[in-house]
Structures are given as C-alpha cells and as structure tokens.
Design an enzyme around this catalytic site. Sequence first.
Site, mmCIF file in Angstrom:
data_model
loop_
_atom_site.group_PDB
_atom_site.id
_atom_site.type_symbol
_atom_site.label_atom_id
_atom_site.label_comp_id
_atom_site.label_asym_id
_atom_site.label_seq_id
_atom_site.Cartn_x
_atom_site.Cartn_y
_atom_site.Cartn_z
ATOM 1 N N HIS A 130 -2.900 -2.022 -5.245
ATOM 2 C CA HIS A 130 -4.006 -2.156 -4.302
ATOM 3 C C HIS A 130 -4.757 -0.835 -4.151
ATOM 4 C CE1 HIS A 130 -5.878 -3.474 -0.409
ATOM 5 N NE2 HIS A 130 -5.789 -2.180 -0.149
ATOM 6 N N GLU A 131 -4.026 0.264 -4.006
ATOM 7 C CA GLU A 131 -4.677 1.568 -3.809
ATOM 8 C C GLU A 131 -5.383 2.045 -5.065
ATOM 9 O OE1 GLU A 131 -5.014 2.728 -0.907
ATOM 10 O OE2 GLU A 131 -3.641 1.325 0.061
ATOM 11 N N HIS A 134 -8.746 0.420 -5.386
ATOM 12 C CA HIS A 134 -9.817 1.063 -4.622
ATOM 13 C C HIS A 134 -10.522 2.119 -5.475
ATOM 14 C CE1 HIS A 134 -9.553 -0.656 -0.659
ATOM 15 N NE2 HIS A 134 -8.307 -0.289 -0.460
ATOM 16 N N GLU A 191 -11.244 -4.208 1.015
ATOM 17 C CA GLU A 191 -9.830 -4.562 1.086
ATOM 18 C C GLU A 191 -9.534 -5.840 0.307
ATOM 19 O OE1 GLU A 191 -7.035 -3.066 2.533
ATOM 20 O OE2 GLU A 191 -8.425 -1.383 2.457
#
Length: 264
Positions: A130-131, A134, A191
């Site tokens: 997920h990070e 980004h 997100e």
Amino acid sequence: MIAKRILPWILLVLLLAGCEETPSGRSQLALVPDTLMAQLGEQSFAQLRERRPAAQDPALDRRVQCVADAVVEAARRHYPEVEMPKAWEVVVFDDASPNAFALPGGRIGVHSGLLRVAESPDQLAAVIGHEVAHVLADHGNERLTQQLGIKAALLVVGLVSEGELAGEPLMRALGIGAQLGISLPFSRTHEEEADLMGLEIMAAAGFEPGESVALWRNMAAAGGGQPPEFLSTHPAHASRIALLEEHLDAARALQRQSPSPSCG
C-alpha cells in the site's frame, strides 16, 4: 512587467505538461519534477531518522527487509512502465504506533508497533505494498501540487526556492504529517487507489491477498472507535475491507502465477 505578462502562459504550459495518469489510469496533476521529489523524500527521511531511534532487533530488521524486497521487486515487475528507484532504503523505527510509510526516492519506514498488528509476513506485505503504491502513483507530488498551488508551479520554473517547501507543507504532502501530529494523511481517493494497487503488488509478490482483509480487521480492533466515514479523508475500515474483498479473486489469480516468498 514582461514577467507578469508571460506568467499565465508559463502556468498554462506547466498545467498541460503536468496532466498525466497514475498506473491505475486515473488522471492527475503533478507539477514537481521527479528529481526534486526524490530529494525532498531523502531530506524528510533524514529528518525522521534524527527524531526517532531505529529498532535494535536484527531478526525484526531481516523480516521487514525480506518483505520489502519482495514487494518492491513485484512492483517493478507489475508496473514496468513506472520509473522506480534502483535501491530502496528500509528502516524499522522503535515506535509503538502501528504505522508505515514510503517516500519518493526509495525510502520505506516501518514502526516496530506495526508488527503487533500485522501478524504475518502477508499482512506486512499488504501494508508495505500500500505504501509503495503511494509512491508509484506519485501521490506525494499530486498532493504537493494541490496544497501549494501556484507555488508548486512556480517552483518548476525556478521562481520559488526549495526552502519554501520545507517543514510542515512537505510533511503533509508526503503523507507523513499525521504521524508527526501535523495534519491528515493522504486523501480518500489516494488511499483507495493505493489499497487496490497495493493488493495487486502483494499478490504479484506471492503473498496471500486475503491477508489484506485480515490486516484491516486487526487495525480496526487495535484502533477502537473510528469517526464516521464522511468526517474523515480515510475510508472507514468496513468500506476499505469491502473494496478489498471485491478484488480478491483477481488478486488471487495473480498470486497463483507468482512463487511464494520465504519471509518467516
């Protein structure tokens, strides 16, 4: 006087040049050069390392490094069109809060407290995927452009100094402001995009996609009460879980094509 007359044309060119798409196909406006974003990420990471001690646990370091390596390599394969840093620095911080982050230029920070919520390598891969998503989707650049507006555009043509981007605006834009008590992290759009990209990345790395759902259930249990969804830029845990569950079948098909990593 001449500068004032040509400035609107400069800004128009910058806006047109900055319109692009994220790896998932969403249109975005990101005006800050990638080289500068990498420099800002490096500076921010150095500041964090000065403020927080690193965890002194070699076994924990090895586990996090193994998962991060697998995730980064899978991201490189899954999104070959995205230019990525050749090497990523990974640091486990001695911090009890269950957080993690990734910064432009290839920096990943994981709080030791996350390992009490992410109970398996698969769940840790969900967070790191997920990070990293980004970063791949250039969310920090997009947010910096949105927050600073014309300053970000002027920076591109050298009319604003880099020093004006330091401090709190930069931390907010890179999504680590909330961890320092400054501001909210990334928007709900960012997100949700990172959730789905991260799900694909962890699956491409060979991790079990269903563990992303287990992770957010753990997060919900660890976080206790949460404000109503419409009051927060983050999706509520239930909405986030529902979104991930909708895409599990496709992610598992991707996982079946990938060897399982060994990160015990």
